[in-house]
Design an enzyme around this catalytic site. Structure first.
Site, PDB file in Angstrom:
ATOM      1  N   ASP A  13       0.855  -1.170   0.000  1.00 37.49           N
ATOM      2  CA  ASP A  13       0.000   0.000   0.000  1.00 37.49           C
ATOM      3  C   ASP A  13       0.904   1.237   0.000  1.00 37.49           C
ATOM      4  O   ASP A  13       2.115   1.131   0.225  1.00 37.49           O
ATOM      5  CB  ASP A  13      -0.902  -0.041   1.236  1.00 37.49           C
ATOM      6  CG  ASP A  13      -1.907   1.083   1.255  1.00 37.49           C
ATOM      7  OD1 ASP A  13      -2.394   1.467   0.175  1.00 37.49           O
ATOM      8  OD2 ASP A  13      -2.200   1.604   2.349  1.00 37.49           O
ATOM      9  N   ASP A  15      -0.445   5.100   0.900  1.00 37.91           N
ATOM     10  CA  ASP A  15      -0.834   6.047   1.955  1.00 37.91           C
ATOM     11  C   ASP A  15      -0.699   5.387   3.323  1.00 37.91           C
ATOM     12  O   ASP A  15      -1.300   4.337   3.578  1.00 37.91           O
ATOM     13  CB  ASP A  15      -2.286   6.502   1.758  1.00 37.91           C
ATOM     14  CG  ASP A  15      -2.463   7.329   0.496  1.00 37.91           C
ATOM     15  OD1 ASP A  15      -1.786   8.350   0.371  1.00 37.91           O
ATOM     16  OD2 ASP A  15      -3.276   6.936  -0.365  1.00 37.91           O
ATOM     17  N   ASP A 209      -1.321  -0.701   5.956  1.00 40.11           N
ATOM     18  CA  ASP A 209      -1.593  -0.109   7.269  1.00 40.11           C
ATOM     19  C   ASP A 209      -3.041  -0.281   7.700  1.00 40.11           C
ATOM     20  O   ASP A 209      -3.431   0.234   8.744  1.00 40.11           O
ATOM     21  CB  ASP A 209      -1.241   1.385   7.265  1.00 40.11           C
ATOM     22  CG  ASP A 209      -2.207   2.207   6.415  1.00 40.11           C
ATOM     23  OD1 ASP A 209      -2.549   1.760   5.298  1.00 40.11           O
ATOM     24  OD2 ASP A 209      -2.620   3.294   6.864  1.00 40.11           O
TER      25      ASP A 209
END
Length: 263
Positions: A13, A15, A209
């Site tokens: 990922d 962001d 995250d």
């Protein structure tokens, strides 16, 4: 525990993993250098639909990171691929930025704000009561509702910002219609990512995250999973879910430390 040296592919990922807004996170430079030095296959798989792969490449370049354009795949590209497969040559009313619009144009989808086949929503600075009202009435008239991804929020430099699912929710509530989301954890996007890497799921690691998109998408695809605590999730949020990541680390820099310790 994951033997990172034995894994061939890494899907990451962006962001909350690589950056917050325009701020690079600790350990990212070392992580990317480790991927490249060890000839790992890697792909940045982001649910953010706003930017094109070229724009993502330039964004990382401004942060001092050298990552070729072919190492990026977005929920906008996944959305375009889905609509091309479902309804070639269809038309859409789109609330979104360049990343989503370009992806749709590139597969031959025509913009239509009168009687579109689909209403497609991504992250958008152009989002307003007017666009929301127009989208709502198009769905009421029969347009199918598509969301680029199902993220409710995303990390920014000084907090969080509402993301795609939060922007789609008012249209769902007003119309009583449910959107179909094309980004993570949709297995279509994960299978595409693995195909781009040329890896079997057992040979790959998903790094993210978020438990509700990154970890679950990796787990359900048969991949090892790493939850990093540099974005949305904390150790406390693990208790909200009935499943667990393979490993919890503070950030991607810890992957390099673990790999070096495993040699």
């Amino acid at each position: 525990m994951i033997d990172f040296n034995e894994k061939k592919g890494f899907i990451c990922d962006m962001d909350g993993v690589i950056y917050h807004g325009n701020k690079i996170l600790p350990g990212v430079q070392e992580f990317i250098e480790w991927l490249q030095a060890n000839k790992k296959e890697y792909l940045f798989l982001t649910n953010n639909s706003s930017l094109t792969p070229k724009e993502l490449q330039l964004k990382l370049s401004r942060m001092g990171l050298d990552v070729p354009e072919e190492h990026f795949y977005t929920s906008a590209l996944a959305t375009a691929a889905f609509l091309k497969e479902q309804s070639p040559g269809c038309s859409a009313y789109v609330i979104g930025e360049a990343g989503l619009l370009n992806a749709l144009y590139d597969v031959g989808i025509v913009m239509n704000d009168v009687n579109p086949d689909y209403v497609v929503v991504g992250e958008a600075k152009s989002y307003s009561l007017d666009t929301l009202t127009h989208a709502t009435n198009l769905v009421m008239k029969g347009a199918k509702l598509i969301g680029a991804n199902s993220d409710v929020s995303g990390p920014i430099e000084n907090g969080i910002a509402p993301a795609c699912r939060a922007l789609v929710a008012p249209i769902e509530m007003a119309t009583g219609r449910k959107a179909y989301f094309c980004g993570k954890p949709n297995p279509l996007m994960m299978r595409t990512g693995l195909r781009i890497l040329g890896c079997h799921s057992a040979e790959a690691v998903m790094v993210g995250d978020r438990m509700d998109t990154d970890v679950i998408s990796g787990m359900e695809s048969g991949m090892s999973t790493v939850l990093v605590l540099s974005g949305i999730s904390t150790k406390a949020t693990l208790n909200d879910y009935a499943y667990r990541p393979s490993v919890v680390l503070n950030g991607v820099g810890d992957i390099v430390k673990e790999a070096n310790a495993q040699k």
